[in-house]
Design a protein around this motif. Sequence first.
Motif: not given
Length: 326
Positions: A64, A75, A69, A79, A201, A62
């Motif tokens: 994110h 954060d 953004d 993944t 992250s 995934k």
Amino acid sequence: MVGCPAAKSPQPESAAKFLETLDAEVLTLELSPWPQTVRSQGSLYADEQSVVGAKVAGRVAKVHGDVGDVLHLGDPLVTLDQEDFRLQVQIAEAQLLQSRSSVGLLEGDPIEKLDPVNAPPVRQERALWEEAQSSLKRFTSVTSSNAISQREIDIAAAAERVAEARYAAAVNGVREKIALIQVNQVQLAVARERFKDTVISSPMDGFVLNRLVAPGTYVSVGQSVATIVRTNPLRFRGTVPERYSQSIAIGQNVTLKIESLAEPREAKISRVSPALDQQSRALTFEALLDNTEHTLRAGLFAEADVETNPDAVALVVPASAITEFA
């Protein structure tokens, strides 16, 4: 006698026009404060730019964050598929449980609590050793009465030495298992850390400049997955010619004129290069520009007026006194 007639003297005109009198404002030129400045051109750069890479290899499950953004420190950005890493954690946990059980450590008991001489295998060998010592002592006590032969005494003494050796081996075996427990603890910590690393992250507060992977992409260790930029504050990076290089210093005020802004922005010089560029013979400097509201973007062109001498004076006249022509 022939000659030219006498010239007539000009007669005063009775309706002579008088020149118009102009009223003009007169002022005295005096020295006034007029700080010396050096003009420079440059661009705005992000405060930090980080190319985020993967610490473990795997397939992207995934994504994110995408271009533009907002991300905060920690954060999730990407993944990876976690199933293989979850199984590795379970294997490491089982190996640790097995090694702890072999020395009688219950779940939750610290390894420092274990004394090798109190481990069950060691206690068993100690009991056998003590039994051998008792047998040897009994055999030795009846030697004077000739109730037992010397051969039986030698056998008992040998059994006592064997029991002692087995006890020492048991102690060493427990110490070896304690070391193995520590190895298994480290292996479990590594497996958990690798499982944690499947979630890549954000290393700082900032924006996603670009993303380089999509779901299903297989990434190797160290492969880049995205670029993160921090745009508060922004860095104005400009240059001045060599003749002004000695006038630039940290802390000087800088007025930045950016084409997309109606009003100039104020900043201060934060860094000065220790050397001039050998090709352009120019000195590079940086000034930090507050961008709390994120209204400015990295890459914008700007003109800077660097205040090199704030106490300078000069003769000045009002702008209304200047006339432009041609």
